[in-house]
Design an enzyme around this catalytic site. Structure first.
Site, PDB file in Angstrom:
ATOM      1  N   GLU A 289       0.824  -1.212   0.000  1.00  0.00           N
ATOM      2  CA  GLU A 289       0.000   0.000   0.000  1.00  0.00           C
ATOM      3  C   GLU A 289       0.861   1.267   0.000  1.00  0.00           C
ATOM      4  O   GLU A 289       0.428   2.320  -0.436  1.00  0.00           O
ATOM      5  CB  GLU A 289      -0.928  -0.010   1.224  1.00  0.00           C
ATOM      6  CG  GLU A 289      -2.269   0.652   0.976  1.00  0.00           C
ATOM      7  CD  GLU A 289      -3.214   0.481   2.153  1.00  0.00           C
ATOM      8  OE1 GLU A 289      -4.230  -0.215   1.999  1.00  0.00           O
ATOM      9  OE2 GLU A 289      -2.921   1.045   3.232  1.00  0.00           O
ATOM     10  N   HIS A 310       8.507 -26.270   1.085  1.00  0.00           N
ATOM     11  CA  HIS A 310       7.832 -27.439   0.507  1.00  0.00           C
ATOM     12  C   HIS A 310       6.640 -26.999  -0.328  1.00  0.00           C
ATOM     13  O   HIS A 310       5.722 -27.784  -0.559  1.00  0.00           O
ATOM     14  CB  HIS A 310       7.398 -28.372   1.644  1.00  0.00           C
ATOM     15  CG  HIS A 310       8.542 -28.704   2.552  1.00  0.00           C
ATOM     16  ND1 HIS A 310       9.471 -29.682   2.267  1.00  0.00           N
ATOM     17  CD2 HIS A 310       8.971 -28.123   3.707  1.00  0.00           C
ATOM     18  CE1 HIS A 310      10.389 -29.724   3.221  1.00  0.00           C
ATOM     19  NE2 HIS A 310      10.101 -28.784   4.108  1.00  0.00           N
ATOM     20  N   LYS A 425     -14.082   1.476  -3.005  1.00  0.00           N
ATOM     21  CA  LYS A 425     -14.960   1.830  -1.877  1.00  0.00           C
ATOM     22  C   LYS A 425     -16.204   2.560  -2.394  1.00  0.00           C
ATOM     23  O   LYS A 425     -17.311   2.322  -1.923  1.00  0.00           O
ATOM     24  CB  LYS A 425     -14.191   2.700  -0.873  1.00  0.00           C
ATOM     25  CG  LYS A 425     -13.100   1.944  -0.140  1.00  0.00           C
ATOM     26  CD  LYS A 425     -12.413   2.806   0.925  1.00  0.00           C
ATOM     27  CE  LYS A 425     -11.294   2.024   1.599  1.00  0.00           C
ATOM     28  NZ  LYS A 425     -10.608   2.799   2.656  1.00  0.00           N
TER      29      LYS A 425
HETATM   30  O1  LIG Z   1      -8.456   2.399   9.733  1.00  0.00           O
HETATM   31  P1  LIG Z   1      -9.470   2.552   8.662  1.00  0.00           P
HETATM   32  O2  LIG Z   1      -9.697   3.970   8.267  1.00  0.00           O
HETATM   33  O3  LIG Z   1     -10.750   1.839   8.996  1.00  0.00           O
HETATM   34  O4  LIG Z   1      -8.892   1.867   7.324  1.00  0.00           O
HETATM   35  C1  LIG Z   1      -8.569   0.521   7.289  1.00  0.00           C
HETATM   36  C2  LIG Z   1      -7.642   0.259   6.161  1.00  0.00           C
HETATM   37  O5  LIG Z   1      -8.294   0.556   4.918  1.00  0.00           O
HETATM   38  C3  LIG Z   1      -7.378   1.266   4.074  1.00  0.00           C
HETATM   39  O6  LIG Z   1      -7.765   2.591   4.062  1.00  0.00           O
HETATM   40  C4  LIG Z   1      -7.426   0.671   2.687  1.00  0.00           C
HETATM   41  O7  LIG Z   1      -8.705   0.613   2.230  1.00  0.00           O
HETATM   42  C5  LIG Z   1      -6.025   1.088   4.702  1.00  0.00           C
HETATM   43  O8  LIG Z   1      -5.129   2.076   4.348  1.00  0.00           O
HETATM   44  C6  LIG Z   1      -6.381   1.091   6.155  1.00  0.00           C
HETATM   45  O9  LIG Z   1      -5.361   0.547   6.941  1.00  0.00           O
END
Ligand SMILES: O=P(O)(O)OC[C@H]1O[C@](O)(CO)[C@@H](O)[C@@H]1O
Length: 458
Positions: A289, A310, A425
């Site tokens: 990331e 393995h 998202k």
């Molecule tokens: O802590 P949050 O804002 O719930 O995000 C959870 C995770 O989702 C992300 O934003 C990725 O979608 C990560 O960077 C982060 O660690």
């Protein structure tokens, strides 16, 4: 000064048609020094994304107090995903005894620990069945405060606890989120439930040494002062190493950059020992990331020694030369001796194992695998930590956060944001019917249509 971590890079230099040579490293000396100055300057100013570098110097008193309260529960369920869970999984796996939840309470002397990460109904239902909700603390962790998976689990847990204990439900909740923003911050304010802050300058995947990782760890009996102390010592030793060939973080950052440029676009992380299995998971998010941007980045590959000898070693040894392989070994492991002798003739050929220590076998496997890969002409980085305990895990975590940030600067990308996750998202919100995301429904169906336009059912 005793050893925190040994980093062997001799075998990271390879010849052939895509060489990475020692002299190539020297060419990067100025660049990595400038990247380090940038990192420390922005860290000193607590600029957004850089805050993790200051975590070794935080005041732990509030976190320890909350940890003490949490330790009074029979079970702790942490609800979070990505950086709001992977660090906890890594610390628990590394620093709690194996089969922790199955241990008798008198041995465990701390609450059972469960993580709710993936919105999988099977997991959620079976977890519910094994909990006495009135004696369970729910720690809801989200930097943004609105991650869908975490919110879904939280809504379910909140309703179930309310049904069980009524008005006092918020007494069983701890919120760890942004100090000012987000739905969870609003919830904490409106219910008055306990909460801890994730510093605004600390990103999710760099937050394990903040309250995100430390509150639960403290409640489970992990010595968070030693954990943070290890990170502090690593920081204080790195700052004193102002020459490329003496600073292991600079060296690893340059080596990773050069192998990426040489087309080795996979970074295999292969710790030896079950207790470090989730270190590779935590590393995968940190590395992927942070560096996967603008077409740059190398793909983190989770592996585990000796198991993947393995399964994956054939590929690593004789497959395409597209990997930089990191092996992590541990000097001191618990003593577990194999039988001195077994008086069954049929087993005579196994006498080479008689009386040997299992831990020695694991380390011999690590060294042997590294040697076999070097013989096969593959680049290997060999790390060794004195033991798997708080101080050394704290040091290792800080070290890799440091290396990752430096690689990002050397690749001239921002290692602290993750813009590429937002599109998915928006599609999730639209398909889940979230107000304001209606416009994406058509778009997501179009793109998913592209997947389905060649569907074969059998
Ligand atoms: O802590 P949050 O804002 O719930 O995000 C959870 C995770 O989702 C992300 O934003 C990725 O979608 C990560 O960077 C982060 O660690």
């Amino acid at each position: 000064m005793d050893e925190l971590l040994s980093v062997s890079v001799g075998a990271a230099f390879v010849g052939g048609d895509r060489p990475v040579l020692r002299e190539n490293i020297d060419d990067l000396s100025k660049m990595v020094e400038e990247a380090d100055v940038l990192l420390r300057e922005k860290g000193r100013d607590d600029v957004e994304g850089f805050g993790w570098i200051n975590l070794p110097y935080q005041d732990l008193s509030e976190t320890i107090k909350i940890g003490r309260w949490l330790s009074g529960f029979e079970a702790i369920v942490q609800i979070g995903i990505g950086g709001s869970a992977l660090g906890n999984r890594m610390l628990a796996k590394a620093l709690l005894p194996p089969f922790y939840n199955e241990l008798d309470a008198s041995v465990r002397k701390a609450p059972k620990f469960y993580l709710l990460e993936n919105p999988d109904p099977k997991t959620a239902v079976s977890l519910l069945d094994r909990l006495d909700l009135s004696k369970t603390a729910f720690i809801v962790v989200s930097k943004s405060g609105s991650t869908t998976e975490t919110a879904a689990h939280f809504l379910w847990a909140w309703q179930k606890v309310r049904e069980k204990i009524g008005e006092r439900a918020s007494d069983n909740f701890l919120i760890i989120t942004d100090p000012r923003k987000g739905i969870l911050r609003k919830f904490a304010k409106s219910t008055g439930c306990r909460s801890l802050n994730i510093p605004e300058s600390v990103g999710g995947r760099y937050s394990v040494l903040s309250s995100v990782g430390l509150a639960t760890a403290s409640a489970l009996g992990i010595n968070i002062e030693k954990l943070v102390q290890g990170a502090k010592e690593m920081d204080q030793r790195l700052v004193l190493r102002s020459h490329l060939w003496e600073n292991p973080a600079w060296l690893l950052a340059c080596i990773n950059l050069l192998h990426a440029k040489a087309g080795r676009n996979m970074a295999v992380m292969m710790p030896y020992g079950d207790d470090l299995a989730d270190f590779a998971e935590w590393f995968a998010q940190l590395w992927g990331e942070s560096l996967g941007k603008e077409g740059y980045g190398t793909t983190p590959v989770r592996a585990l020694g000796a198991i993947d000898q393995h399964s994956q070693l054939q590929l690593y040894a004789e497959g395409p030369d597209d990997k930089l392989i990191t092996i992590i070994d541990v000097k001191n492991r618990p003593l577990f001796l194999l039988p001195d002798v077994v008086d069954i003739d049929a087993l005579k050929d196994l006498e080479f194992l008689y009386g040997k220590a299992l831990g020695d076998l694991l380390s011999i496997e690590a060294r042997s695998t590294a040697s076999a890969l070097v013989k096969a002409g593959k680049p290997v980085i060999y790390l060794n930590i004195p033991e798997v305990s708080e101080r050394y895990i704290g040091a290792l975590v800080f070290f890799y956060e440091y290396v990752t940030a430096l690689v990002g600067f050397l690749m001239k990308i921002n290692p602290f944001d993750q813009p590429g996750v937002e599109q998915g998202k928006r599609y999730i919100y639209s398909l889940m019917g979230r107000r304001g995301y209606e416009e994406y429904v058509k778009e997501v169906e179009e793109y998913f249509g592209a997947c389905q336009n060649t569907e074969i059912i059998i």
